[in-house]
Write an enzyme that holds these catalytic residues in place. Structure first.
Site, short mmCIF file in Angstrom:
data_model
loop_
_atom_site.label_atom_id
_atom_site.label_comp_id
_atom_site.label_asym_id
_atom_site.label_seq_id
_atom_site.Cartn_x
_atom_site.Cartn_y
_atom_site.Cartn_z
CB THR B 337 -4.64 2.16 7.36
OG1 THR B 337 -3.97 1.86 8.58
CG2 THR B 337 -5.88 2.96 7.65
CG ASP B 338 -3.38 0.27 2.20
OD1 ASP B 338 -3.74 -0.88 2.42
OD2 ASP B 338 -4.03 1.06 1.51
CB SER B 363 4.02 3.93 3.26
OG SER B 363 3.18 3.87 2.14
NE ARG B 364 0.10 -2.62 6.08
CZ ARG B 364 0.00 -2.36 7.39
NH1 ARG B 364 1.04 -2.55 8.17
NH2 ARG B 364 -1.10 -1.92 7.91
CB VAL B 365 0.63 -0.05 -1.16
CG1 VAL B 365 0.08 -1.37 -0.70
CG2 VAL B 365 -0.22 1.09 -0.66
#
Lengths: 176, 506
Positions: B337-338, B363-365
């Site tokens: 997951t992102d 939250s990476r994006v």
């Protein structure tokens, strides 16, 4: 259509290799088909009975298969020694299938509502041979429940044009 | 109402239009059946994952193709199948119905209605297991998906097309986060799909009732494979839910799919894999359990304009045992997951609800997707919260702290209080911006901690009334221009004059 499993097929393949070398495929097949009926369940059970000494059991097998080809007699000895004699019917079945496949023969089963006359049967077989590009060995069955039309199965492929299946699909369509 | 003669006419027309034609199919015979798995002899031309017809309306899925048999998993009731039954191939891959008609419905993984509201009028269907969109059809995540939860929208923002994992022990509010997010999508045009895998029917009924009560079923599809449904249905459920979401994604719309939860999905897959004699690996899961989840979650995507610009956001849920996130399935899904939202029992019991551990959630994006106004205030919030966490642990040991430290602790306590939020009460993004702005700019420092919630409630009400202009300006501009910031400060000053929260606690 018995489920052979891989063991019986391995024996059948080995036997076929021997048969091709010895040039006796048809003879071995006939012999296996004969033995298949004579080795019924009670016979096989007694051949697997550890209460009887192995030599005596082997002697019994040798006697029963006295007239058979050499390869078959050896096969039976091996099967009894390894306690695999119960596989014999499956081996016979697999052997037949492998030989058919090698020779490009397809087994067809034709079911009709009434028995087809001989010339129609022959015509059907010719059509099947044209369509499949293989030689077809057909068996003809009668099932009055089909009402009309025919069910033709070549190998695993089924073509169903019987009146009954058409009525059933009509029923499914109306009910939905 | 149709009269009986009309019905007769319809049937007549159908019978007349019916063309019986020969059906051609590969056939096989059932050799053994049990635990929802059938071994079928024959079927030489069977495709992998092909739908098999067992007759009597029962279908199966070709799972393993072996030398002379096929292992099929039965979709649905398998007690009617006998050894020796004929099985036919259908030439189709497993499909489920898709379309707008499904919205507002509760269905099983094959799209059959479970809510007693009659048949679903849709003719479209899609294969449940398809390959995810490729690189050239995709685009960056750049539009926010507002969850309505302050802690998430501010610090762990989610964008449309993102895959954000919700992970935590049982009873930490994982489902609540997902349900609040679904409720908050009302009026945004985002179609939500809630996939319940292996859950109690009573829990599902409660969720459906909660969604209905808040008007959220109007934009939601619920896909249920309950605890008593066969493992095969539980295995299929997320793929079916995803296919239903992909329909909206490919139609250029936005969709959100919640998989609740993928741990149970992995169990169901482990069960069918072991029963079909696939070799077990770590924790007895089959070797391709990683691929199972990665191909599912990869289908969540933001498509570029040439491909309609639709999106499918995924919120998978994973249940951990005793906070162990290093177990097999959690690590797998974390790496796919992102980003992830961690929920913790300790925080939950301290009354911090939603019990999000903002320290380790990421939250990476999603950051690119935040509106500018939120980004501005959230940066400060993250910093203040990080300092607070560091000090809070340290300050437990001593009482004489210097003024700066005390101020930071006070600030942190109030911010923690702001981030608390009751269930089913999502907050609009402009209100979130205002309250976080107030918190990080010291407007709450003189409000005693227990009264922060009252402050917030009254402030939100104020923003609906007198303070409406500022809220509307934030919605319109999406950023804090110097003028808006000035207006915002003025509004907060004005609001603070209306009530004195400090006095009430004294």
């Amino acid at each position: 259509m018995a489920l052979g499993g891989s063991a019986s097929r391995r024996f059948a393949e080995a036997l076929l290799d021997l048969a091709v070398e010895g040039g006796a495929v048809a003879a071995l097949r006939e012999s296996l088909d004969r033995l298949r009926t004579s080795f019924d369940a009670p016979t096989i059970r007694s051949l697997r009975d550890p209460g009887t000494r192995l030599e005596r059991r082997l002697a019994a097998v040798d006697k029963a298969a006295a007239g058979e080809p050499r390869q078959i007699r050896s096969l039976l000895r091996v099967l009894v020694e390894r306690d695999r004699i119960a596989l014999l019917p499956a081996i016979a079945q697999s052997f037949g299938e492998i030989v058919d496949k090698r020779e490009g023969i397809a087994v067809a089963r034709v079911t009709t509502a009434v028995l087809l006359p001989k010339e129609q049967q022959d015509a059907l077989v010719r059509r099947l041979e044209q369509a499949s590009g293989r030689k077809v060995r057909a068996s003809f069955l009668v099932d009055a429940g089909l009402l009309g039309g025919a069910k033709v199965q070549v190998g695993d492929r089924l073509v169903d044009s019987s009146i009954r299946s058409q009525l059933e699909s009509l029923r499914a369509k109306l009910a939905s | 109402m149709a009269t009986s003669s009309e019905i007769t006419d319809i049937i007549k027309a159908q019978i007349q239009g019916f063309q019986g034609r020969a059906v051609s199919a590969d056939v096989g015979t059932v050799v053994d059946i049990g635990d929802g798995i059938a071994r079928v002899y024959g079927l030489a031309g069977c495709m992998a994952s092909e739908l098999l017809d067992f007759g009597k309306g029962v279908f199966g899925l070709a799972f393993n193709l072996e030398e002379d048999t096929v292992s099929a998993i039965i979709l649905g009731e398998y007690t009617g199948i006998k050894e020796g039954d004929e099985v036919r191939t259908t030439g189709r891959i497993v499909e489920c119905p898709v379309g707008d008609a499904l919205v507002g419905r509760v269905v099983d993984p094959l799209g059959r209605p479970l809510d007693g509201k009659g048949p679903i009028a849709t003719s479209a269907s899609r294969p449940v297991d398809v390959v995810a969109p490729g690189v050239i059809t995709r685009k960056n995540v750049d539009t926010p998906l507002q969850t309505g939860i302050k802690a998430i929208d501010a610090m762990i923002p989610i964008g449309r097309g993102q895959r954000e994992l919700i992970i935590g022990d049982r009873q930490t509010g994982k489902t609540a986060v997902a349900i609040d997010t679904i409720i908050n999508q009302k009026g945004t045009g985002v179609i939500c799909i809630y996939v319940a895998i292996g859950q109690k029917e009573s829990s599902v009924a409660k969720i459906v009732a909660a969604l209905e009560e808040r008007g959220a079923m109007d934009h939601t599809i619920v896909v249920v494979a309950g605890a008593s449904d066969p493992a095969t249905m539980q295995y299929l459920a997320p793929f079916a839910g995803c296919a239903m979401g992909e329909y909206f994604r490919d139609a250029g719309k936005d969709a959100l799919v919640v998989y609740d939860d993928l741990s149970k999905h992995a169990w169901a897959y482990r069960q069918v894999s072991l029963l079909t004699r696939r070799p077990p690996g770590r924790e007895a899961y089959p070797g391709d359990v990683f691929y199972l989840h990665s191909r599912l979650l990869e289908r969540a995507a933001r498509l570029n304009e040439e491909n309609g610009g639709g999106s499918l956001t995924a919120l998978p849920i994973i249940e951990t045992q005793a906070n162990d996130i290093s177990a097999y399935i959690p690590t797998n899904v974390i790496s796919i997951t992102d980003g992830q939202i961690f929920l913790e029992t300790d925080l939950f019991n301290q009354g911090i609800r939603p019990a999000i551990n903002v320290g380790i959630s990421v939250s990476r994006v999603g950051g690119d997707a935040q509106i500018r106004a939120m980004k501005t205030v959230a940066g400060r919030l993250k910093l203040d919260m990080a300092q607070y966490r560091e000090l809070a642990a340290f300050a437990q040991f001593g009482s004489d702290l210097d003024k700066v430290t005390q101020a930071q602790l006070r600030r942190g306590e109030r911010l923690t209080e702001i981030l608390k939020q009751p269930q089913y009460e999502p907050v609009a993004v402009e209100k979130q911006v205002v309250i976080i702005f107030a918190g990080t700019n010291g407007y709450l420092d003189d409000v005693p901690t227990p009264r922060v919630r009252d402050f917030q409630r009254d402030l939100f009400r104020w923003l609906d009334g007198q303070g409406r202009t500022v809220a509307e300006a934030i919605v319109k501009e999406k950023k804090l221009t110097p003028e808006i910031e000035k207006d915002l400060r003025a509004t907060l000053d004005e609001f603070k004059k209306t009530t004195s929260y400090a006095a009430a606690s004294a």
